[in-house]
Design a protein around this motif. Sequence first.
Motif, PDB file in Angstrom:
ATOM      1  N   LEU A 171       0.945  -1.185   0.034  1.00  0.00           N
ATOM      2  CA  LEU A 171       0.052  -0.068   0.038  1.00  0.00           C
ATOM      3  C   LEU A 171       0.992   1.410  -0.041  1.00  0.00           C
ATOM      4  O   LEU A 171       1.571   1.390   0.958  1.00  0.00           O
ATOM      5  N   GLN A 172       0.727   2.089  -1.073  1.00  0.00           N
ATOM      6  CA  GLN A 172       1.409   3.292  -1.133  1.00  0.00           C
ATOM      7  C   GLN A 172       0.872   4.627  -0.828  1.00  0.00           C
ATOM      8  O   GLN A 172      -0.162   4.851  -1.568  1.00  0.00           O
ATOM      9  N   ALA A 173       1.279   5.233   0.202  1.00  0.00           N
ATOM     10  CA  ALA A 173       0.653   6.444   0.331  1.00  0.00           C
ATOM     11  C   ALA A 173       0.907   7.503  -0.548  1.00  0.00           C
ATOM     12  O   ALA A 173       1.870   7.387  -1.545  1.00  0.00           O
ATOM     13  N   ALA A 174       0.431   8.691  -0.681  1.00  0.00           N
ATOM     14  CA  ALA A 174       0.456   9.683  -1.801  1.00  0.00           C
ATOM     15  C   ALA A 174       1.831  10.217  -1.763  1.00  0.00           C
ATOM     16  O   ALA A 174       2.468  10.400  -0.634  1.00  0.00           O
ATOM     17  N   ASP A 175       2.437  10.651  -2.670  1.00  0.00           N
ATOM     18  CA  ASP A 175       3.655  11.186  -2.884  1.00  0.00           C
ATOM     19  C   ASP A 175       3.735  12.635  -2.563  1.00  0.00           C
ATOM     20  O   ASP A 175       4.610  13.306  -2.071  1.00  0.00           O
ATOM     21  N   LEU A 176       2.620  13.312  -2.863  1.00  0.00           N
ATOM     22  CA  LEU A 176       2.412  14.748  -2.651  1.00  0.00           C
ATOM     23  C   LEU A 176       1.145  14.930  -2.048  1.00  0.00           C
ATOM     24  O   LEU A 176      -0.004  14.384  -2.663  1.00  0.00           O
ATOM     25  N   ILE A 177       0.772  15.974  -1.084  1.00  0.00           N
ATOM     26  CA  ILE A 177      -0.340  16.600  -0.803  1.00  0.00           C
ATOM     27  C   ILE A 177      -0.564  17.869  -0.824  1.00  0.00           C
ATOM     28  O   ILE A 177       0.313  18.800  -0.150  1.00  0.00           O
ATOM     29  N   ILE A 178      -1.300  18.523  -1.557  1.00  0.00           N
ATOM     30  CA  ILE A 178      -1.696  19.944  -2.121  1.00  0.00           C
ATOM     31  C   ILE A 178      -2.797  20.389  -1.141  1.00  0.00           C
ATOM     32  O   ILE A 178      -3.862  19.985  -1.493  1.00  0.00           O
ATOM     33  N   PRO A 179      -2.900  21.504  -0.435  1.00  0.00           N
ATOM     34  CA  PRO A 179      -4.015  22.011   0.336  1.00  0.00           C
ATOM     35  C   PRO A 179      -4.926  22.633  -0.647  1.00  0.00           C
ATOM     36  O   PRO A 179      -4.587  23.551  -1.277  1.00  0.00           O
ATOM     37  N   VAL A 180      -6.149  22.564  -0.238  1.00  0.00           N
ATOM     38  CA  VAL A 180      -7.145  23.526  -0.975  1.00  0.00           C
ATOM     39  C   VAL A 180      -7.884  24.391   0.544  1.00  0.00           C
ATOM     40  O   VAL A 180      -8.665  23.568   1.062  1.00  0.00           O
ATOM     41  N   GLY A 344     -10.142  21.171   1.873  1.00  0.00           N
ATOM     42  CA  GLY A 344      -9.703  20.242   1.142  1.00  0.00           C
ATOM     43  C   GLY A 344      -8.350  19.966   0.986  1.00  0.00           C
ATOM     44  O   GLY A 344      -7.455  20.751   1.486  1.00  0.00           O
ATOM     45  N   LYS A 345      -8.090  18.820   0.163  1.00  0.00           N
ATOM     46  CA  LYS A 345      -6.486  18.417   0.069  1.00  0.00           C
ATOM     47  C   LYS A 345      -6.555  17.429  -1.290  1.00  0.00           C
ATOM     48  O   LYS A 345      -7.436  16.716  -1.496  1.00  0.00           O
ATOM     49  N   ILE A 346      -5.682  17.382  -2.052  1.00  0.00           N
ATOM     50  CA  ILE A 346      -5.168  16.848  -3.258  1.00  0.00           C
ATOM     51  C   ILE A 346      -4.098  15.653  -2.857  1.00  0.00           C
ATOM     52  O   ILE A 346      -2.991  16.236  -2.671  1.00  0.00           O
ATOM     53  N   PHE A 347      -4.440  14.553  -3.027  1.00  0.00           N
ATOM     54  CA  PHE A 347      -3.502  13.663  -2.839  1.00  0.00           C
ATOM     55  C   PHE A 347      -3.011  13.158  -4.447  1.00  0.00           C
ATOM     56  O   PHE A 347      -3.641  12.760  -5.170  1.00  0.00           O
ATOM     57  N   ILE A 348      -1.755  13.107  -4.301  1.00  0.00           N
ATOM     58  CA  ILE A 348      -1.181  12.846  -5.850  1.00  0.00           C
ATOM     59  C   ILE A 348       0.032  11.752  -5.565  1.00  0.00           C
ATOM     60  O   ILE A 348       0.849  11.845  -4.715  1.00  0.00           O
ATOM     61  N   TRP A 349      -0.303  10.735  -6.682  1.00  0.00           N
ATOM     62  CA  TRP A 349       0.851   9.698  -6.725  1.00  0.00           C
ATOM     63  C   TRP A 349       1.538   9.966  -8.076  1.00  0.00           C
ATOM     64  O   TRP A 349       0.757  10.045  -8.989  1.00  0.00           O
ATOM     65  N   SER A 350       2.712  10.036  -8.186  1.00  0.00           N
ATOM     66  CA  SER A 350       3.521  10.725  -9.057  1.00  0.00           C
ATOM     67  C   SER A 350       3.979   9.495 -10.189  1.00  0.00           C
ATOM     68  O   SER A 350       4.148   8.571  -9.912  1.00  0.00           O
ATOM     69  N   ASP A 351       4.142   9.808 -11.171  1.00  0.00           N
ATOM     70  CA  ASP A 351       4.660   9.169 -12.581  1.00  0.00           C
ATOM     71  C   ASP A 351       6.115   9.351 -12.548  1.00  0.00           C
ATOM     72  O   ASP A 351       6.629  10.169 -11.759  1.00  0.00           O
ATOM     73  N   GLU A 352       6.674   8.887 -13.592  1.00  0.00           N
ATOM     74  CA  GLU A 352       8.373   8.841 -13.695  1.00  0.00           C
ATOM     75  C   GLU A 352       8.377  10.384 -13.904  1.00  0.00           C
ATOM     76  O   GLU A 352       7.590  11.364 -14.588  1.00  0.00           O
ATOM     77  N   ASP A 353       9.572  10.762 -13.232  1.00  0.00           N
ATOM     78  CA  ASP A 353      10.272  12.212 -13.455  1.00  0.00           C
ATOM     79  C   ASP A 353      10.177  12.519 -14.975  1.00  0.00           C
ATOM     80  O   ASP A 353      10.717  11.931 -15.743  1.00  0.00           O
ATOM     81  N   GLY A 354       9.812  13.916 -15.352  1.00  0.00           N
ATOM     82  CA  GLY A 354       9.899  14.086 -16.935  1.00  0.00           C
ATOM     83  C   GLY A 354       8.916  13.813 -17.709  1.00  0.00           C
ATOM     84  O   GLY A 354       8.712  14.338 -18.701  1.00  0.00           O
TER      85      GLY A 354
END
Length: 610
Positions: A171-180, A344-354
Amino acid sequence: MTYLISITGNTVFISSLNVLTARASTPAAAILECFQVSPPVETPVDALCTQVLMVHSFANSYGNPFLGDYVPPLCDFNRVTFNFTVTSAGRQFDRLGLMYLNDTEIWRLSTAEPTSTGIEWTYLKDMSHVLALFKEPQRIIFDLGNLINDVYTAPFNTTLTAMFFKESSPLQAADLIIPVSARQGAVDKPSAFIVPDAVATNDLMLPQNVRRAVFSISACGQAAEEFWWSNVLSSDTATFNGTTLNGYSPFREVQLLIDGIIAGITWPFPVIFTGGVVPGLWRPIVGIDAFDLIEDGIDITPFLPLLCDGGKHRFEIRVAGISDDGKGNARLTETVASNWVVTGKIFIWSDEDGYVTSGTGPIIQSPPALIALASKVGQATNGTNSTLDYHVNVDRSLDISATIQTSSGTYGATWSQRVTYSNVGNFSNSGNDQLNMQKTNGMAASNIERLSPYSSSFSYPIMVASRYMSFPDSDNFTLQATMDRGKDVKSSGALWFLLDESYGHSNLQSESTLSTHQNGTATYYSIPAESRAAGFGSTEQKLVYFDDISGYSRHVRADNSTITFDDETIQGQAREKSWSAITAGAEDEYVKMTIKDMVGRGPIGLGDEV
């Protein structure tokens, strides 16, 4: 406070328990242990490190949140658990608390109402879904507004400790969380939007290499919106002389809009705070979710072709009610009364760099809500209005789909939601008596190819009957109430974590079921001439929770602030006690409140909440 601990494999299941055996012979002046009936927190055996995040007394704390600095501990962790302990003695209302890391709200809670001799409670919460925030230094802003004066005398003395663990899990937690949010963290202020006074919107630029994105909404009604689930149609707010009922109907919908387009909807659980309806209902067993106001999630992955274009996009949270013309015609509104506290907040799972995510869509099917409502006013023999009957039914659906291009290929992504809602309300005795029966049933489903699908279904039934009695030639009044409510949630898959299908489902909590039911009766009376407010009540609750690896149940009853029955089972270990031999107190003292404070209707008078 002690804990019942059960070890299964590499996991400890911790459940807070009241030490009732000792209480049987303890004087009545003993501190009262309050608690929320909740499933236990799963905790790995080998805690790597702990960190005290806050030791603080919230006294005159309106506009003065706790401020602290978090530095990540020197241990390798992928799991975080909170232990929050509170003590309080004196007179005080229930209070709402919000915890932020910089601009991002991470926890919303409320407090129990104290007694003159004191209360305490401990709540354990898994915070692993916001793991990314704990990997970086953060400003802690804990906002719990409170007031101390000659009448309201109880501060809330708090300790918050974080425990950090390392667990082997796909189970992978989000890589980035952005607040709203209102984004006031830089000036050490809380960042909630107060809707509708503020427009809850942020213009944000997301990374372009996003694999998946989920939006969370935290929202609860306050002031005229605290008892939104018992409101009437806007056309009926002036039905009874001497009072104005709260309107916009008893239906609420919280909406997420992206660039003005509907992206998801949530239907709030009807939280009742510990001073609500009748305070004697919530001592020592607090209401469902009172210590942990659960946020709702919306999968916005179908919006990635739009959001990953390198530009800014507007995220907005709205709270909608129903506007009607008194003739059976109705529509959803873009506003409600004051007020709702939302972030609110946005949970983001990242793809490959670039890599730049692309695709086609989203394609949105959002037909207008189907609303059916009616009301009828009955009159007494003297021609004054004496009764009001009304009902509201709502059916709502949303389907969003897109094709997403990531570094691993092209896949489809869908997000679907359904809700059916009904409310039947009745006022009698010239508006002094109210009966409200409401049920919200809904489902949400996310299907993203190559990832484990997610689905959730829920049911929120609630019934509250209350009777207000005033007395001639005095300001005395009595309030009696009966409540029966529940929360049933069944989910499959993971919304706050990423789970690749390649891992399969072995040893994963991929399915869970929570069913809890609460009922009770209570009485409150106020004698202003004696500066006295007191009452008594009984509450019973049953909860059953199970998932792929654990099971838990609890059946507990309290009479006049004394536990008289408690049967708890966790991982096959039972703890069963009947406390009927304990003599419960005849009544408890409470902070003086008005009928409007407790049920959101009735005359306004001295003692209104601050």
